[in-house]
Design an enzyme around this catalytic site. Structure first.
Site, PDB file in Angstrom:
ATOM      1  CG  ASN A 198      10.765   2.397   4.706  1.00  0.00           C
ATOM      2  OD1 ASN A 198      11.816   2.136   4.147  1.00  0.00           O
ATOM      3  ND2 ASN A 198      10.103   3.512   4.465  1.00  0.00           N
ATOM      4  CD  GLU A 234       3.991   4.785   0.963  1.00  0.00           C
ATOM      5  OE1 GLU A 234       3.105   4.295   1.671  1.00  0.00           O
ATOM      6  OE2 GLU A 234       4.725   5.723   1.330  1.00  0.00           O
TER       7      GLU A 234
END
Length: 318
Positions: A198, A234
């Site tokens: 990310n 996640e």
């Protein structure tokens, strides 16, 4: 379903006298209505489901099954109320009362007067129009409720089951598998070094990555009793009914291979140059009384062990 247009109606005309039936049918068609004719109650019941009438004109005096009996069968068999106008040469008040008690909505004396018939049809057209409007609104409401129910169970980003839905499914599966002494398996997986992904590729690419993984998992687990959910962030969870230890390990290997085939680059991972996942595996034969949180704690420990061992692998709870 056949649809009448404008103010026309689908009319089922039931009369055992052919000449009277044909004359009335011609008059109804001239007024723009769609007409299906039946010469007996048995024929009417065969026509009814596919024709879906909006009005029934029903003769009372018929052999084998009279109009009252047919009306009672229709009212019992089809809960969606369709107006019934009885046809009879009898004008006694007791006969009219009996017709209403049998489920009729109105009564016409034979021979049917044209002016009276037209007036009755105009009133029935109003009812038919309101029923169509109500049916359309009911269908739209049912569709909206279905969408809302789906949204309540679906993760907004990945479209797999959300945490609440997957938790409910786990509780249900523990109870069922415990009752029938069947094996149940769980996979909890975490995207390796997703924060680094990310931070370096951006949150939009991060979202795309999670969507791709969710789609891949949904393609792998399509059998009855297999459920994919987003555990949070996640992390994803997979519930597997009737799955023993050997199949569980095989499924974990399938996940690993599937992620490799996606070939999503991850230059900032210590585990691989591609996006990978670590997996915690739990095989159990529940009694039906197990607590979901304790089950998650066990499989989470297995996931942690897989990460400690170097990631991009799976670990089975001892």
């Amino acid at each position: 379903m056949k649809q009448a247009s404008g103010s026309s109606m689908r009319i089922l005309l039931v009369d055992d006298v052919q000449m009277e039936r044909m004359q009335l049918a011609i008059r109804l068609k001239q007024l723009g209505h769609t007409v299906e004719m039946a010469s007996s109650g048995k024929d009417a019941l065969e026509i009814y489901p596919s024709f879906e009438p909006e009005l029934i004109l029903l003769d009372i005096s018929m052999p084998n099954m009279d109009g009252f009996e047919l009306s009672n069968i229709i009212r019992d068999r089809y809960p969606d109320w369709v107006p019934i106008i009885f046809l009879s040469s009898h004008d006694e008040p007791t006969m009219i009362a009996k017709a209403i008690e049998a489920g009729g909505d109105d009564y016409l004396i034979k021979p049917v007067d044209k002016v009276v018939l037209n007036s009755k049809l105009i009133a029935m057209q109003r009812i038919a129009f309101m029923r169509r409007e109500l049916k359309q609104k009911s269908l739209a409401l049912a569709k909206a409720n279905e969408e809302l129910a789906k949204l309540a169970q679906e993760d907004g980003l990945t479209k797999v089951k959300n945490r609440r839905s997957i938790d409910e499914k786990l509780t249900e599966m523990v109870a069922i598998h415990g009752r029938h002494n069947l094996p149940l398996s769980i996979i909890l997986l975490d995207v390796d070094h997703f924060k680094a992904y990310n931070d370096n590729y951006g949150h939009i690419e991060g979202d795309k990555c999670l969507i791709s993984i969710a789609n891949a998992l949904s393609q792998l687990f399509v059998r009855n009793g297999e459920f994919v959910g987003r555990y949070g962030g996640e992390e994803f969870v997979i519930l597997l009914s009737h799955t023993d230890e050997n199949k569980l390990v095989h499924d974990a290997q399938r996940i690993k291979s599937k992620l490799e085939s996606l070939a999503i680059p991850h230059e900032y991972s210590n585990a691989s140059t591609l996006v990978t996942v670590s997996q915690g595996l739990l095989y159990m034969k529940p009694t039906g009384r197990e607590n979901s949180e304790l089950i998650y704690e066990q499989v989470d420990k297995a996931l942690y062990a897989a990460k400690l061992a170097g990631r991009n692998r799976y670990h089975l709870v001892d």
